[in-house]
Design a protein around this motif. Sequence first.
Motif, PDB file in Angstrom:
ATOM      1  N   GLU A  22       1.087  -1.146   0.036  1.00 18.77           N
ATOM      2  CA  GLU A  22       0.300  -0.181   0.152  1.00 18.77           C
ATOM      3  C   GLU A  22       0.866   1.433  -0.017  1.00 18.77           C
ATOM      4  OE1 GLU A  22      -3.761   1.127   0.113  1.00 18.77           O
ATOM      5  OE2 GLU A  22      -3.683  -1.522  -0.560  1.00 18.77           O
ATOM      6  N   PRO A  23       0.575   2.139  -1.377  1.00 22.61           N
ATOM      7  CA  PRO A  23       1.596   3.125  -1.025  1.00 22.61           C
ATOM      8  C   PRO A  23       1.569   4.086   0.661  1.00 22.61           C
ATOM      9  CG  PRO A  23      -0.659   3.519  -2.531  1.00 22.61           C
ATOM     10  CD  PRO A  23      -0.293   1.835  -1.557  1.00 22.61           C
ATOM     11  N   GLU A  27       3.766   8.162  -1.804  1.00 27.62           N
ATOM     12  CA  GLU A  27       4.237   8.046  -2.173  1.00 27.62           C
ATOM     13  C   GLU A  27       3.088   6.987  -3.727  1.00 27.62           C
ATOM     14  OE1 GLU A  27       6.891   5.022   0.178  1.00 27.62           O
ATOM     15  OE2 GLU A  27       4.969   4.770   0.616  1.00 27.62           O
ATOM     16  N   VAL A  28       3.088   6.170  -4.420  1.00 31.18           N
ATOM     17  CA  VAL A  28       2.155   5.742  -5.651  1.00 31.18           C
ATOM     18  C   VAL A  28       2.916   4.286  -5.546  1.00 31.18           C
ATOM     19  CG1 VAL A  28       2.395   7.692  -6.940  1.00 31.18           C
ATOM     20  CG2 VAL A  28       4.022   6.033  -7.876  1.00 31.18           C
ATOM     21  N   LEU A  29       1.434   3.291  -5.941  1.00 31.48           N
ATOM     22  CA  LEU A  29       1.481   2.091  -6.385  1.00 31.48           C
ATOM     23  C   LEU A  29       1.610   2.218  -7.985  1.00 31.48           C
ATOM     24  CD1 LEU A  29       1.491  -0.875  -5.909  1.00 31.48           C
ATOM     25  CD2 LEU A  29      -1.552  -0.357  -5.757  1.00 31.48           C
ATOM     26  N   GLY A  71      -1.022   8.092  -2.867  1.00 26.71           N
ATOM     27  CA  GLY A  71      -0.471   7.904  -1.451  1.00 26.71           C
ATOM     28  C   GLY A  71      -1.557   9.033  -0.727  1.00 26.71           C
ATOM     29  N   THR A  74      -0.792  13.130  -1.352  1.00 28.80           N
ATOM     30  CA  THR A  74       0.584  13.087  -2.533  1.00 28.80           C
ATOM     31  C   THR A  74       0.170  13.658  -3.546  1.00 28.80           C
ATOM     32  OG1 THR A  74       1.278  10.877  -0.961  1.00 28.80           O
ATOM     33  CG2 THR A  74       1.557  11.558  -3.510  1.00 28.80           C
ATOM     34  N   VAL A  97       5.432  -0.851  -4.706  1.00 31.15           N
ATOM     35  CA  VAL A  97       5.514   0.756  -4.533  1.00 31.15           C
ATOM     36  C   VAL A  97       6.911   1.852  -4.491  1.00 31.15           C
ATOM     37  CG1 VAL A  97       5.285   2.774  -1.803  1.00 31.15           C
ATOM     38  CG2 VAL A  97       3.086   0.464  -2.670  1.00 31.15           C
TER      39      VAL A  97
END
Length: 328
Positions: A22-23, A27-29, A71, A74, A97
Motif C-alpha cells: 500500500e502506498p 508514494e504511488v502504487l 498515497g 500526495t 510502491v
Amino acid sequence: MQAWTVAKLYAQPEITAIPCPEPGRGEVLLRVAAAGLNFADLLMLQGRYQTRPAPPFVPGLELAGTVMRVGPETMAPPAGTRVAAYAGLGAFAEYAVVPVDRLLPLPAAMPFSIAAGFQIAYGTSHLGLTHLARLQANETLFVTGAAGGVGLTAVEIGRLLGARVIASVRGPEKAEIARKAGAETVIDSEAHPGGEGLKDALRALGGLDVTYDTVGGPGFDAALRATRPGGRMLAIGFAGGEVPQVPLNQLLVRNVTIAGLWWGAYADFAPVVMTDSLAQLIRWWEDGRLAPHVSHILPFDRLPEGLALLRDRAATGKIVLRVDHQQE
C-alpha cells in the motif's frame, strides 16, 4: 500478488505470493509492466551491493508501468499514467510502491520494454560523462565492458557528444555491437589477458582523455598509464570481480582525476542533477538520437535465466523482465 523474493543471501529468488503493498504519504502504487535487470541485482543477492536489504526482500532496481493508486496527501500523476521509476528495490513483482519523486513520465511512443531498462544504464553514462568527466568533443573516450548494459550506453553517448570512442569488449559479436553504437576502434579484451599489452595498445592509439570503466581489474591500471595529462577516469563498477588499487603518485605527477559514480545515490543527495539528466535523455530518445539495445526480453517466470546471463556476461545491452503482458 506474485513476486520474486529472496529468502536468504546467496540463494536464488523464488516466485511467491505476497500481499500487494500500500502506498504511503509521498508514494504511488504502480502496476509493473516490465523491469530492467542490472549487475547490481546480482551483488544485492549476495549482500555485496551498496545497499543491503535484510531478507526476505523483493529485488529489482528499475521498472516501467502505470500508476494505479496514490498515497494519502500526495501530489502525483493520475491513475493510468505511464511511467518509469528507479525503485531501488521491489521491481521484480506485479506491483511496486515507489516514491513519487522517482517517477519519470514516459513519452507515448516509448515501449515499456525500452523504458524499463532505460534509466540506470543511460542515466549512469550521461551523468558520468557530462557532469563528472566533462567529456568534450574531439576528446578520446575509452569504455570497458562496452557491449554491456551500461558500457554500451557510454559508447553511444560519447559518440553523441562528439568524442572519439575506443571500446573494449570480449569477442567479435560484441565488437560489432560496439561499432554499431559508435565506437571508432574496438579492442578485444581476450587479446590482452590480465591487461597484458593493453597500455601499449592504448598509447599507440594516441592515449586517452577519459576512461569509463565498468570492469575494474588490471585493465583499469593499463588505462591509467595510457591517460594523457589532465585526463579523467570514471570508476563505474567492478564486473571483473577485482577492485583496482590506485597508485596516487600516478595521479599527482600526471594530473589525472579519478571519480567514482553510484548513479542511484543522486536520487538522495542531488535529485535535480539526476532529473535534469534524465530529461535530456528522454529528449534525445524522442529526437531519435538514442537507440537502446535490449538483447533479451524474458517472461516473468524466467528471472533466474536473466540473472545467469548477467553473471556469465553473456548478454549485450539490457535484459528486461516482462511482468505484465497486458500492458504496452
